[in-house]
Design an enzyme around this catalytic site. Structure first.
Site, short mmCIF file in Angstrom:
data_model
loop_
_atom_site.label_atom_id
_atom_site.label_comp_id
_atom_site.label_asym_id
_atom_site.label_seq_id
_atom_site.Cartn_x
_atom_site.Cartn_y
_atom_site.Cartn_z
N ARG A 24 2.23 19.34 44.67
CA ARG A 24 3.03 19.45 43.45
C ARG A 24 4.49 19.31 43.86
O ARG A 24 4.82 19.27 45.03
CB ARG A 24 2.73 20.74 42.67
CG ARG A 24 2.29 21.96 43.39
CD ARG A 24 3.34 22.76 44.13
NE ARG A 24 4.61 22.81 43.46
CZ ARG A 24 5.76 22.89 44.08
NH1 ARG A 24 5.82 22.92 45.42
NH2 ARG A 24 6.90 22.94 43.42
N GLY A 25 5.35 19.24 42.83
CA GLY A 25 6.77 18.98 43.12
C GLY A 25 6.99 17.48 42.98
O GLY A 25 6.23 16.69 43.56
N ALA A 26 8.02 17.11 42.19
CA ALA A 26 8.19 15.70 41.80
C ALA A 26 8.18 14.70 42.98
O ALA A 26 7.38 13.75 42.97
CB ALA A 26 9.45 15.57 40.96
N ARG B 244 -0.34 13.26 36.24
CA ARG B 244 0.56 14.27 35.66
C ARG B 244 1.67 13.55 34.89
O ARG B 244 2.20 12.55 35.39
CB ARG B 244 1.16 15.19 36.75
CG ARG B 244 0.19 16.28 37.21
CD ARG B 244 0.89 17.32 38.06
NE ARG B 244 1.49 18.38 37.27
CZ ARG B 244 2.26 19.33 37.80
NH1 ARG B 244 2.53 19.34 39.10
NH2 ARG B 244 2.76 20.28 37.04
N GLN C 102 5.12 29.49 42.01
CA GLN C 102 5.65 28.62 43.08
C GLN C 102 6.80 29.29 43.81
O GLN C 102 7.03 29.02 44.99
CB GLN C 102 6.15 27.29 42.50
CG GLN C 102 5.06 26.36 42.00
CD GLN C 102 4.83 26.52 40.51
OE1 GLN C 102 4.97 27.61 39.97
NE2 GLN C 102 4.45 25.45 39.84
N ASP D 253 12.29 17.40 37.48
CA ASP D 253 11.14 16.51 37.41
C ASP D 253 11.47 15.20 36.72
O ASP D 253 10.84 14.18 36.96
CB ASP D 253 9.98 17.20 36.69
CG ASP D 253 9.40 18.28 37.58
OD1 ASP D 253 9.96 19.39 37.60
OD2 ASP D 253 8.43 17.99 38.29
N ASN E 84 12.67 20.63 34.21
CA ASN E 84 12.22 21.30 35.43
C ASN E 84 11.22 22.37 35.02
O ASN E 84 10.91 22.55 33.83
CB ASN E 84 13.42 21.89 36.18
CG ASN E 84 13.04 22.35 37.59
OD1 ASN E 84 12.41 21.62 38.34
ND2 ASN E 84 13.39 23.58 37.94
N LYS E 85 10.71 23.07 35.99
CA LYS E 85 9.69 24.09 35.76
C LYS E 85 10.04 25.02 34.59
O LYS E 85 11.19 25.41 34.43
CB LYS E 85 9.52 24.90 37.06
CG LYS E 85 8.49 26.00 37.04
CD LYS E 85 7.13 25.56 36.54
CE LYS E 85 6.55 24.36 37.27
NZ LYS E 85 5.43 23.72 36.53
#
Ligand code: MRU
Length: 351
Positions: free
Chosen positions: A50-52, A93, A203, A244, A254-255
Site C-alpha cells: 500500500r502507499g501510492a 485500487r 498504518q 495519493d 491522502n489517508k
C-alpha cells in the site's frame, strides 16, 4: 535493491515480485510472492502492499510479469493479453494516481518497442519496472532534501506530526513524508515525531512507528483524536503527510483523517506540508472533487487487527481517503521544488 533503510518493501528476484506483507507488520515479517499479474493486483487490493508510489511500482512489475506470463508467439495475442492485464491491474485500487501513471508508462514502453520481437519486448518491460523502482528511491531522497529547505526558517529542532505511512514501506524506499523526516533527522533537526495511529488500518501505529523505531528517530504514537490536543499544547511545529492524488489546483487526497488535520493546522496556524513526487499530480483534474475516493470493506471498521469490536448488525462507513483543500496547504514538497501557493499557477509551471 539498496534502499538506505532497514525495510525492504518490494524485491524483484528476476521472475517474481516479493512484497513484504504490510497487513502483518510489525510483528510478523513475511513476504508474499507474486508470480502472476493477477497475484500482484490482489496484493494491491488486499493491502499487502500500500502507499501510492509502492502501488505504482508494484503495478509496473505486475505489467512486466504479465509480459512474462505470455507464452504464445502471436504479437496480436500478446498485445491483447498485455492490455487485459494492464486493465486488471488498474482496477485494483482507485484513489492513488500513481497506479495509472505507472501503468501508462508501461503501456508506452510496450508501444515504443512493439516493432521488436516478443522476447525483446518482455525484457524492455522488466527494465522499465526496475528503472521505476530505482528512480522512486532517488526521487524520494530529493523530496527529503527539498523538505529540509522547507523547514530552514525553523529555529532549533522541530516537532512534526505525520499521518498514515508515507515511508519506505509506502514507496520503493526512503519515503516521501517520512523521507522529509529522515532527511531532517540526518541533520539532527528532529525533536520528536507525533505519529497518528491512523484508524482503521493503523498504518501510523503499525508501520510509521516501526520505521522510526528502526531509524532511532524520536517519536510517540497518539490515537487520531489526540491531534488537536497536541497542537493546542505546542507539541507540533509542522504537519508533513504524503498524498495519493493531487489535483492541478493543489487539492490533495491522502489517508482519511488528513482533511481534519489540515483544518486543525490552519486553525492553530501550524504549517501543513504535502510531500509527494510529481507523478502524484493529476493534471487531468481541476480540483479535489474529481478525485475518486475508495470506500473499503466495513470489516476494517468493525475489527481491530482481526478482533471484532462492533457487531455485524451495526451500520458502518469506511471511506479510505479524504481531500485537503489547497487553501489549507502551506507547500507541496516535490523532487523538483517546494511548490508554494498559488498552487494552480505554480503547479502548471512544472509541466
Ligand atoms: O490506504 P493506503 O495505506 O494505501 O494509504 C496510503 C496513504 O494515504 C499515504 O499517505 C499516501 O499513499 C502517500 S505514500 C508515500
Amino acid at each position: 535493491m539498496e534502499t538506505d533503510s532497514k525495510v525492504q518493501t518490494l524485491i524483484w528476484d528476476g521472475r517474481s515480485l516479493m512484497l513484504i506483507d504490510q497487513r502483518k507488520l510489525p510483528f510478523i515479517k513475511e513476504y508474499v510472492i507474486c508470480d502472476t499479474y493477477e497475484k500482484v493486483a490482489v496484493a494491491i487490493k488486499d493491502m499487502v502492499v500500500r502507499g501510492a508510489p509502492a502501488i505504482g511500482v508494484s503495478a509496473a512489475y505486475g505489467a512486466a510479469i504479465a509480459g512474462m506470463q505470455y507464452e504464445g508467439v502471436s504479437k496480436k495475442d500478446f498485445t491483447r493479453f498485455f492490455e487485459k492485464a494492464v486493465s486488471f491491474l488498474a482496477a485494483s485500487r482507485p484513489t492513488a494516481v500513481n497506479l495509472s501513471w505507472a501503468l501508462k508508462k508501461m503501456k508506452e514502453v510496450f508501444i515504443k518497442y512493439e516493432h521488436l520481437g516478443i522476447e525483446a519486448i518482455k525484457k524492455k518491460l522488466i527494465d522499465e519496472a526496475k528503472l521505476m523502482e530505482s528512480e522512486d528511491i532517488s526521487i524520494n531522497k530529493k523530496i527529503g532534501e527539498n523538505g529540509t529547505h522547507a523547514f530552514k526558517n525553523f529555529k532549533g529542532k522541530v516537532k512534526i506530526l505525520t499521518h498514515c505511512n508515507a515511508g519506505a514501506l509506502a514507496t520503493a524506499g526512503y519515503g516521501t513524508a517520512l523521507g522529509v523526516i529522515r532527511s531532517l533527522a540526518l541533520i539532527d533537526k528532529i525533536k520528536h515525531v507525533v505519529v497518528d495511529e491512523t484508524r482503521p488500518y493503523l498504518q501510523g501505529a503499525r508501520l510509521t512507528a516501526w520505521e522510526l523505531y528502526q531509524e532511532k528517530i524520536p517519536f510517540f504514537i497518539i490515537t487520531d483524536n489526540m491531534a488537536a490536543y497536541m497542537m493546542s499544547k505546542g507539541e507540533v511545529d509542522g504537519v508533513v503527510v504524503g498524498a495519493d492524488r493531487i489535483a492541478s489546483n493543489g487539492d490533495s487526497a491522502n489517508k482519511i483523517g488528513t482533511l481534519g488535520l489540515s483544518i486543525l493546522a490552519s486553525y492553530y496556524r501550524i504549517p501543513f506540508f504535502i510531500a509527494a513526487p510529481i507523478s502524484t499530480i493529476d493534471m487531468n483534474i481541476e480540483s479535489g472533487t474529481e478525485i475518486p475516493i475508495e470506500e473499503r470493506d466495513g470489516r476494517e471498521v468493525r475489527e481491530v487487527m482481526g478482533k471484532k469490536i462492533i457487531s455485524d448488525e451495526m451500520p458502518v462507513r469506511n471511506p479510505s481517503f479524504d481531500v485537503s483543500p489547497a487553501e489549507n496547504i502551506t507547500a507541496i514538497i516535490t523532487e523538483k521544488k517546494v511548490i508554494l501557493p498559488p498552487f494552480k499557477e505554480n503547479i502548471r509551471k512544472l509541466f
